[in-house]
Design an enzyme around this catalytic site. Structure first.
Site, PDB file in Angstrom:
ATOM      1  N   ASN A   1     -13.226  -3.043   1.499  1.00  0.00           N
ATOM      2  CA  ASN A   1     -14.180  -1.935   1.485  1.00  0.00           C
ATOM      3  C   ASN A   1     -15.040  -2.096   0.235  1.00  0.00           C
ATOM      4  O   ASN A   1     -14.513  -2.305  -0.853  1.00  0.00           O
ATOM      5  CB  ASN A   1     -13.453  -0.601   1.463  1.00  0.00           C
ATOM      6  CG  ASN A   1     -12.573  -0.405   2.694  1.00  0.00           C
ATOM      7  OD1 ASN A   1     -12.902  -0.847   3.772  1.00  0.00           O
ATOM      8  ND2 ASN A   1     -11.447   0.252   2.504  1.00  0.00           N
TER       9      ASN A   1
ATOM     10  N   HIS B   1      -7.234  -5.462   1.484  1.00  0.00           N
ATOM     11  CA  HIS B   1      -6.140  -4.922   2.295  1.00  0.00           C
ATOM     12  C   HIS B   1      -5.730  -5.998   3.282  1.00  0.00           C
ATOM     13  O   HIS B   1      -6.596  -6.630   3.915  1.00  0.00           O
ATOM     14  CB  HIS B   1      -6.603  -3.713   3.109  1.00  0.00           C
ATOM     15  CG  HIS B   1      -6.877  -2.487   2.325  1.00  0.00           C
ATOM     16  ND1 HIS B   1      -5.950  -1.482   2.159  1.00  0.00           N
ATOM     17  CD2 HIS B   1      -7.987  -2.090   1.664  1.00  0.00           C
ATOM     18  CE1 HIS B   1      -6.486  -0.520   1.441  1.00  0.00           C
ATOM     19  NE2 HIS B   1      -7.730  -0.861   1.123  1.00  0.00           N
TER      20      HIS B   1
ATOM     21  N   GLN C   1     -15.140   2.463  -0.047  1.00  0.00           N
ATOM     22  CA  GLN C   1     -14.269   2.028  -1.131  1.00  0.00           C
ATOM     23  C   GLN C   1     -13.809   3.258  -1.907  1.00  0.00           C
ATOM     24  O   GLN C   1     -14.613   4.087  -2.310  1.00  0.00           O
ATOM     25  CB  GLN C   1     -15.004   1.057  -2.057  1.00  0.00           C
ATOM     26  CG  GLN C   1     -14.125   0.472  -3.144  1.00  0.00           C
ATOM     27  CD  GLN C   1     -14.850  -0.586  -3.975  1.00  0.00           C
ATOM     28  OE1 GLN C   1     -16.004  -0.902  -3.741  1.00  0.00           O
ATOM     29  NE2 GLN C   1     -14.155  -1.113  -4.945  1.00  0.00           N
TER      30      GLN C   1
ATOM     31  N   ASP D   1       0.853  -1.189   0.000  1.00  0.00           N
ATOM     32  CA  ASP D   1       0.000   0.000   0.000  1.00  0.00           C
ATOM     33  C   ASP D   1       0.893   1.245   0.000  1.00  0.00           C
ATOM     34  O   ASP D   1       1.914   1.272   0.685  1.00  0.00           O
ATOM     35  CB  ASP D   1      -0.901  -0.012   1.237  1.00  0.00           C
ATOM     36  CG  ASP D   1      -2.011   1.017   1.153  1.00  0.00           C
ATOM     37  OD1 ASP D   1      -1.704   2.226   1.271  1.00  0.00           O
ATOM     38  OD2 ASP D   1      -3.167   0.621   0.974  1.00  0.00           O
ATOM     39  N   ILE D   2       0.497   2.272  -0.744  1.00  0.00           N
ATOM     40  CA  ILE D   2       1.322   3.486  -0.801  1.00  0.00           C
ATOM     41  C   ILE D   2       1.163   4.355   0.444  1.00  0.00           C
ATOM     42  O   ILE D   2       1.988   5.234   0.691  1.00  0.00           O
ATOM     43  CB  ILE D   2       1.069   4.320  -2.076  1.00  0.00           C
ATOM     44  CG1 ILE D   2      -0.392   4.781  -2.148  1.00  0.00           C
ATOM     45  CG2 ILE D   2       1.477   3.555  -3.319  1.00  0.00           C
ATOM     46  CD1 ILE D   2      -0.659   5.788  -3.251  1.00  0.00           C
TER      47      ILE D   2
ATOM     48  N   HIS E   1     -10.312  -5.109  -4.150  1.00  0.00           N
ATOM     49  CA  HIS E   1      -8.995  -5.329  -3.549  1.00  0.00           C
ATOM     50  C   HIS E   1      -9.150  -5.677  -2.082  1.00  0.00           C
ATOM     51  O   HIS E   1     -10.086  -5.247  -1.410  1.00  0.00           O
ATOM     52  CB  HIS E   1      -8.084  -4.113  -3.722  1.00  0.00           C
ATOM     53  CG  HIS E   1      -8.635  -2.820  -3.206  1.00  0.00           C
ATOM     54  ND1 HIS E   1      -9.651  -2.125  -3.845  1.00  0.00           N
ATOM     55  CD2 HIS E   1      -8.311  -2.086  -2.116  1.00  0.00           C
ATOM     56  CE1 HIS E   1      -9.909  -1.017  -3.176  1.00  0.00           C
ATOM     57  NE2 HIS E   1      -9.123  -0.975  -2.112  1.00  0.00           N
TER      58      HIS E   1
END
Length: 115
Positions: free
Chosen positions: A86, A101, A93, A30-31, A99
């Site tokens: 989400n 997490h 979301q 994750d960024i 996706h």
């Protein structure tokens, strides 16, 4: 989807710090991590959200979840980890490409409560 950021990552148009990739699944860090371990696992196939899953997605979603578990263990999340999906506006979301997490490491719960 030409405007989907995750589809662009899958295509190699946007760089990502990849952890795992096969023909159906991609995992990357994750960024904006909320914990020492925070990565995403996505199907390469564009599925907008969990609400749009169909029976034909069962195999790829099984691969997404088993990849998430395997990678979490490889990243030393031996005391557990959180998986978060989400879904839609109410589910907060932000990117409309399904996706998962995966969040782990010490103090996961306090970090998640801050979000």
């Amino acid at each position: 989807m030409s405007d989907c950021i995750f589809c662009k990552i899958v295509a190699g148009d946007i760089p990502a710090k990849k952890i795992y990739e096969d023909e159906q699944v991609l995992a990357f860090h994750d960024i904006n991590p909320v914990s020492p371990v925070h990565f995403l696992v996505i199907p390469k196939l564009h599925i907008p959200s969990m609400a749009e899953l169909q029976p034909e997605h069962e195999a790829v979603m099984g691969k997404v979840m088993t990849a998430a578990s395997r990678i979490a263990r490889e990243l030393r999340c031996t005391d557990g980890f959180r998986t978060i999906v989400n879904t839609g506006r109410v589910g907060r979301q932000e990117v409309y490409h399904l996706h998962v997490h995966v969040v782990g490491g010490p103090d996961v719960l306090p970090a998640m409560l801050k979000r």
